[in-house]
Design a protein around this motif. Structure first.
Motif, short mmCIF file in Angstrom:
data_model
loop_
_atom_site.label_atom_id
_atom_site.label_comp_id
_atom_site.label_asym_id
_atom_site.label_seq_id
_atom_site.Cartn_x
_atom_site.Cartn_y
_atom_site.Cartn_z
N LEU A 52 0.82 -1.20 0.00
CA LEU A 52 0.00 0.00 0.00
C LEU A 52 0.85 1.26 0.00
O LEU A 52 0.51 2.24 -0.65
CB LEU A 52 -0.97 0.00 1.18
CG LEU A 52 -2.32 -0.65 0.92
CD1 LEU A 52 -2.21 -2.08 0.48
CD2 LEU A 52 -3.23 -0.49 2.10
N GLY A 53 1.97 1.23 0.70
CA GLY A 53 2.87 2.38 0.72
C GLY A 53 3.40 2.71 -0.66
O GLY A 53 3.51 3.88 -1.04
N PRO A 63 -1.01 7.89 2.72
CA PRO A 63 -1.32 6.47 2.97
C PRO A 63 -2.75 6.22 3.44
O PRO A 63 -3.35 5.21 3.08
CB PRO A 63 -0.30 6.07 4.04
CG PRO A 63 0.86 6.99 3.80
CD PRO A 63 0.24 8.30 3.37
N SER A 64 -3.31 7.13 4.23
CA SER A 64 -4.69 6.92 4.70
C SER A 64 -5.69 6.98 3.54
O SER A 64 -6.70 6.27 3.54
CB SER A 64 -5.06 7.94 5.77
OG SER A 64 -5.05 9.26 5.24
N THR A 65 -5.40 7.82 2.55
CA THR A 65 -6.28 7.93 1.39
C THR A 65 -6.23 6.65 0.57
O THR A 65 -7.27 6.11 0.17
CB THR A 65 -5.87 9.13 0.51
OG1 THR A 65 -5.96 10.32 1.31
CG2 THR A 65 -6.77 9.26 -0.70
N ILE A 66 -5.03 6.15 0.31
CA ILE A 66 -4.90 4.92 -0.48
C ILE A 66 -5.52 3.76 0.28
O ILE A 66 -6.16 2.88 -0.32
CB ILE A 66 -3.44 4.65 -0.90
CG1 ILE A 66 -3.39 3.79 -2.18
CG2 ILE A 66 -2.65 3.95 0.16
CD1 ILE A 66 -3.66 4.50 -3.43
N SER A 91 1.64 -5.66 4.27
CA SER A 91 0.75 -6.47 3.43
C SER A 91 0.91 -6.05 1.97
O SER A 91 1.37 -4.94 1.67
CB SER A 91 -0.70 -6.33 3.88
OG SER A 91 -1.11 -4.98 3.82
N ILE A 92 0.55 -6.97 1.12
CA ILE A 92 0.63 -6.76 -0.33
C ILE A 92 -0.76 -6.89 -0.90
O ILE A 92 -1.52 -7.80 -0.55
CB ILE A 92 1.58 -7.80 -0.98
CG1 ILE A 92 3.01 -7.58 -0.48
CG2 ILE A 92 1.52 -7.71 -2.49
CD1 ILE A 92 4.01 -8.54 -1.05
N LEU A 93 -1.09 -5.97 -1.79
CA LEU A 93 -2.39 -5.95 -2.43
C LEU A 93 -2.29 -6.55 -3.83
O LEU A 93 -1.34 -6.27 -4.57
CB LEU A 93 -2.90 -4.50 -2.54
CG LEU A 93 -4.30 -4.34 -3.14
CD1 LEU A 93 -5.35 -4.79 -2.12
CD2 LEU A 93 -4.54 -2.89 -3.52
N ASP A 94 -3.27 -7.35 -4.18
CA ASP A 94 -3.35 -7.90 -5.53
C ASP A 94 -4.82 -7.97 -5.94
O ASP A 94 -5.71 -7.92 -5.09
CB ASP A 94 -2.72 -9.29 -5.59
CG ASP A 94 -2.37 -9.73 -7.01
OD1 ASP A 94 -2.53 -8.93 -7.96
OD2 ASP A 94 -1.93 -10.88 -7.16
N LEU A 95 -5.03 -8.11 -7.22
CA LEU A 95 -6.39 -8.26 -7.73
C LEU A 95 -6.89 -9.68 -7.47
O LEU A 95 -6.11 -10.63 -7.52
CB LEU A 95 -6.43 -8.00 -9.24
CG LEU A 95 -6.10 -6.58 -9.70
CD1 LEU A 95 -6.06 -6.51 -11.22
CD2 LEU A 95 -7.11 -5.59 -9.14
N THR A 96 -8.17 -9.81 -7.24
CA THR A 96 -8.79 -11.13 -7.19
C THR A 96 -9.10 -11.54 -8.63
O THR A 96 -8.97 -10.73 -9.57
CB THR A 96 -10.10 -11.08 -6.39
OG1 THR A 96 -11.01 -10.18 -7.05
CG2 THR A 96 -9.87 -10.62 -4.95
N ALA A 97 -9.53 -12.78 -8.80
CA ALA A 97 -9.93 -13.24 -10.14
C ALA A 97 -11.08 -12.37 -10.67
O ALA A 97 -11.09 -11.99 -11.85
CB ALA A 97 -10.32 -14.71 -10.10
#
Length: 151
Positions: A52-53, A63-66, A91-97
């Protein structure tokens, strides 16, 4: 250069208005993506999972906005966070299917609209336009990197 600068600035302003209209006209189906959500999703699809950073820095946001924007994507099942294996505190963000499918459908509608808008352009002009847009974005990136204070 001053006259060219004025024309470029004016045309960028027009482009921004048109982009908003294209966004609104190509968002359809069960999921209406906000512009910010679309941008985040494109970055994840094009560059892979992100902290997220890193997203906050890439979009020039607090960061609070994202975090709020990401939470909205998570709530509708388009993205999810997992613990970063290299740093369990992050944590790491990724797209779901589902997120990938929604993005693919939205991109297809946008690219179809662009293809219609540019259908009478010669191939050489399309190639030049793409190259110049890429150079323009790289110039903006350099300018923003120079003017952004370190965090």
């Amino acid at each position: 250069m001053d006259t060219a600068n004025k024309q470029i600035e004016q045309q960028i302003t027009v482009l921004l208005r048109r982009v908003q209209r294209i966004h609104l006209s190509t968002t359809s189906g069960d999921v209406n993506l906000e512009r910010s959500a679309y941008g985040i999703m494109c970055k994840l699809a094009d560059e892979g999972p992100q902290r997220l950073g890193a997203l906050a820095v890439a979009f020039g946001l607090d960061p609070s906005t994202i975090t709020r924007q990401v939470q909205a994507l998570e709530e509708i099942g388009l993205a999810d966070r997992k613990t970063d294996p290299s740093d369990r505190r992050a944590s790491i963000l990724d797209l779901t299917a589902t997120g990938r499918q929604v993005l693919d459908e939205t991109r297809a509608r946008r690219r179809s609209r662009l293809q219609s808008a540019l259908s009478d352009w010669p191939e050489a002009d399309l190639t030049d336009f793409g190259r110049l847009l890429k150079e323009f974005n790289a110039s903006l990136d350099r300018l923003l990197e120079e003017s952004t204070p370190p965090r």
